[in-house]
Design an enzyme around this catalytic site. Sequence first.
Site, PDB file in Angstrom:
ATOM      1  N   LYS A 231       0.885  -1.173   0.000  1.00 31.71           N
ATOM      2  CA  LYS A 231       0.000   0.000   0.000  1.00 31.71           C
ATOM      3  C   LYS A 231       0.913   1.209   0.000  1.00 31.71           C
ATOM      4  CE  LYS A 231      -4.146  -1.395   2.338  1.00 31.71           C
ATOM      5  NZ  LYS A 231      -4.898  -0.950   3.482  1.00 31.71           N
TER       6      LYS A 231
ATOM      7  N   HIS B  24       1.931   7.047   2.055  1.00 32.35           N
ATOM      8  CA  HIS B  24       1.408   8.361   1.669  1.00 32.35           C
ATOM      9  C   HIS B  24       1.608   9.393   2.771  1.00 32.35           C
ATOM     10  CE1 HIS B  24      -2.059   7.638   4.160  1.00 32.35           C
ATOM     11  NE2 HIS B  24      -2.275   6.490   3.524  1.00 32.35           N
TER      12      HIS B  24
ATOM     13  N   HIS C  60       1.173   8.795   6.448  1.00 34.17           N
ATOM     14  CA  HIS C  60       2.101   8.019   7.259  1.00 34.17           C
ATOM     15  C   HIS C  60       3.237   8.847   7.822  1.00 34.17           C
ATOM     16  CE1 HIS C  60       0.615   4.478   4.866  1.00 34.17           C
ATOM     17  NE2 HIS C  60       0.407   4.133   6.108  1.00 34.17           N
TER      18      HIS C  60
HETATM   19  N1  ARG Z   1       0.043  -0.843   9.950  1.00 39.19           N
HETATM   20  C1  ARG Z   1      -0.881  -0.083  10.727  1.00 39.19           C
HETATM   21  C2  ARG Z   1      -1.557   0.975   9.869  1.00 39.19           C
HETATM   22  O1  ARG Z   1      -0.988   1.438   8.898  1.00 39.19           O
HETATM   23  C3  ARG Z   1      -0.241   0.607  11.878  1.00 39.19           C
HETATM   24  C4  ARG Z   1       0.370  -0.306  12.868  1.00 39.19           C
HETATM   25  C5  ARG Z   1       0.435   0.291  14.205  1.00 39.19           C
HETATM   26  N2  ARG Z   1       1.130  -0.508  15.162  1.00 39.19           N
HETATM   27  C6  ARG Z   1       0.586  -1.503  15.885  1.00 39.19           C
HETATM   28  N3  ARG Z   1       1.359  -2.141  16.699  1.00 39.19           N
HETATM   29  N4  ARG Z   1      -0.683  -1.808  15.774  1.00 39.19           N
HETATM   30  O2  ARG Z   1      -2.657   1.390  10.194  1.00 39.19           O
END
Ligand code: ARG
Length: 572
Positions: free
Chosen positions: A127, A130, A133
């Site tokens: 993904k 962007h 982030h």
């Molecule tokens: N990958 C997730 C997202 O983009 C964020 C992860 C956050 N960290 C966690 N330990 N849940 O929404």
Amino acid sequence: MKDQKKELASVLAGALDNLTEEEITGLIETPPDSAMGDFAFPCFKLAKIFRKAPQMIAQELAEKLSGNSAFAEVKNVNAYVNFFMNRAEVEADVVKSVLDKGEDYGKADIGGNKPVIVEFSSPNIAKPFHIGHIRSTVIGNSLSKIYKALGYDVIRINHLGDYGTQFGKMIVAYRKWGNEEDVKREPIKTLLSYYVKFHEEADKDPSLEDEARATFAKLEQGEKEEVEIWKWFREESLKEFSYVYDLLGIEFDSYAGESFYSDKMPAVVKEMEDKGLLQESEGAQIVDLSDYDMPPALIKKKDGSTLYITRDITAAIYRKNTYNFYRNIYVVASQQNLHFKQWFKIIELMGYDWADQCVHVPFGMVSLEDGTMSTRKGKVVFLLDVLNKSVEKTREIIAEKNVPEELLDQTAHDVGIGAVVFQELSNNRIKDYTFSWDKVLNFDGETGPYVQYTHARCASVLRNAGAEADDLIAGKITPDMSKVTGDAAYELMKAVGRFPDVVIEAGDKYEPSIVTRHIIDIAELFNKFYHDEHILVEDREERIAKLAVTAATEQTIKNGLALLGIAAPDRM
Ligand code: ARG
């Protein structure tokens, strides 16, 4: 550096038998304007103790302390006693501390090397990376630097979103409409287009969703073909993310993402079961959290597949066992507040007393001037494009200034990237905000380029001073700070002197913007000093004192920018 407030409190404690130093410290105020003194001591609350009018107490106290050599002046105004410190002494103390410590100015030894995990960035593979982030990425990077500066042993983890049903979708879409060449050429944009296409088609044909679920189940069971495609998506995505991390100068100690925990989850699910936490609901396994006013947490689906939350619980336990963290910090958007509340509670219910060492550091949303983003619809602004564009625009702006040709690329990079990062870190993290080019690249407003420019201005003054400045910084000359005690210089040195406390506060509150705001203040105060006074004057003593102010400012801005993950070029 001396703690002025503490010294004042101890002097006051000597004069006021009925109050402890601590109580006194709590009463001391810092007037907004130095014209009213460096500190003010209100006497209203003492009226009861001494059975006297507060004005009278203040007057007597002022008289009693007037001769004290710790103060330049002690004044009584109504019910207050105002204290004016000896400016030259305060300045000399600050300057010495900054120049002695250099790059270490602002560091502290409070962490005692205790391990602190900062988990940040954590994008989802396949993904786009962007503009949404960037917040976790730069806030987390800065927090990791702040904690390191405070003496903790920091472990930087990127909890990659490299697992979950979306990979079922991606694999289905790739098989139906994709081809290898496109993915290789432009991995993330291509994979995103598959994802978008999947949702368009699934709107028409819902059976695609089932197919995606089945495909993910195969991936979880380790089917060779699914695993291979997934691995390949992951590699290609990581390559692309690394351009962004390289541009930002960010590194991680671990990329253990969600998939890393796939073989560790069964044991944890079993543990939850053994501890009597799991309940069956429509074939799925849940933890009932109604006692805590939260919706139930889904741990395992009917088809046996695990969820995001299952991986987070497993990861936390793994991290405790592996790193024995003192703090486990998650820099993740506020949209996930409930998710973190739920699973922190589950960790507690599992009987882990370290549940309260896990901290969610949330932040608000970024939107674009022309509306919000949507990954599903493919409406995103890529972070890499934003960073590149910022560098390009900066290059155009500084090409007109007097940056030497050979420094143009590096400076454009430092300032262009710094501008974007700085904007991210200037607001209180919890606030939503709108990304704006005009705001980012302004050289005058409260921006990164403005602060960097101020730093470069200090560096240029020091360069022009030549050997004298070098000797001063090397500690070979001791400046006589009584030669520069005007309001601008004094306010500036007081702000520089507060920097170490500001870093501690930013760490306590998980709020890098406290550092950002403070170096904006320092930059503004320096520019006022620079406009009010001529620095390279004839008189040697005065010149050296002013250079000392400049050198201390330069070092502090540089250290502050470093904590934000931003470079401080010497020329702009
Ligand atoms: N990958 C997730 C997202 O983009 C964020 C992860 C956050 N960290 C966690 N330990 N849940 O929404």
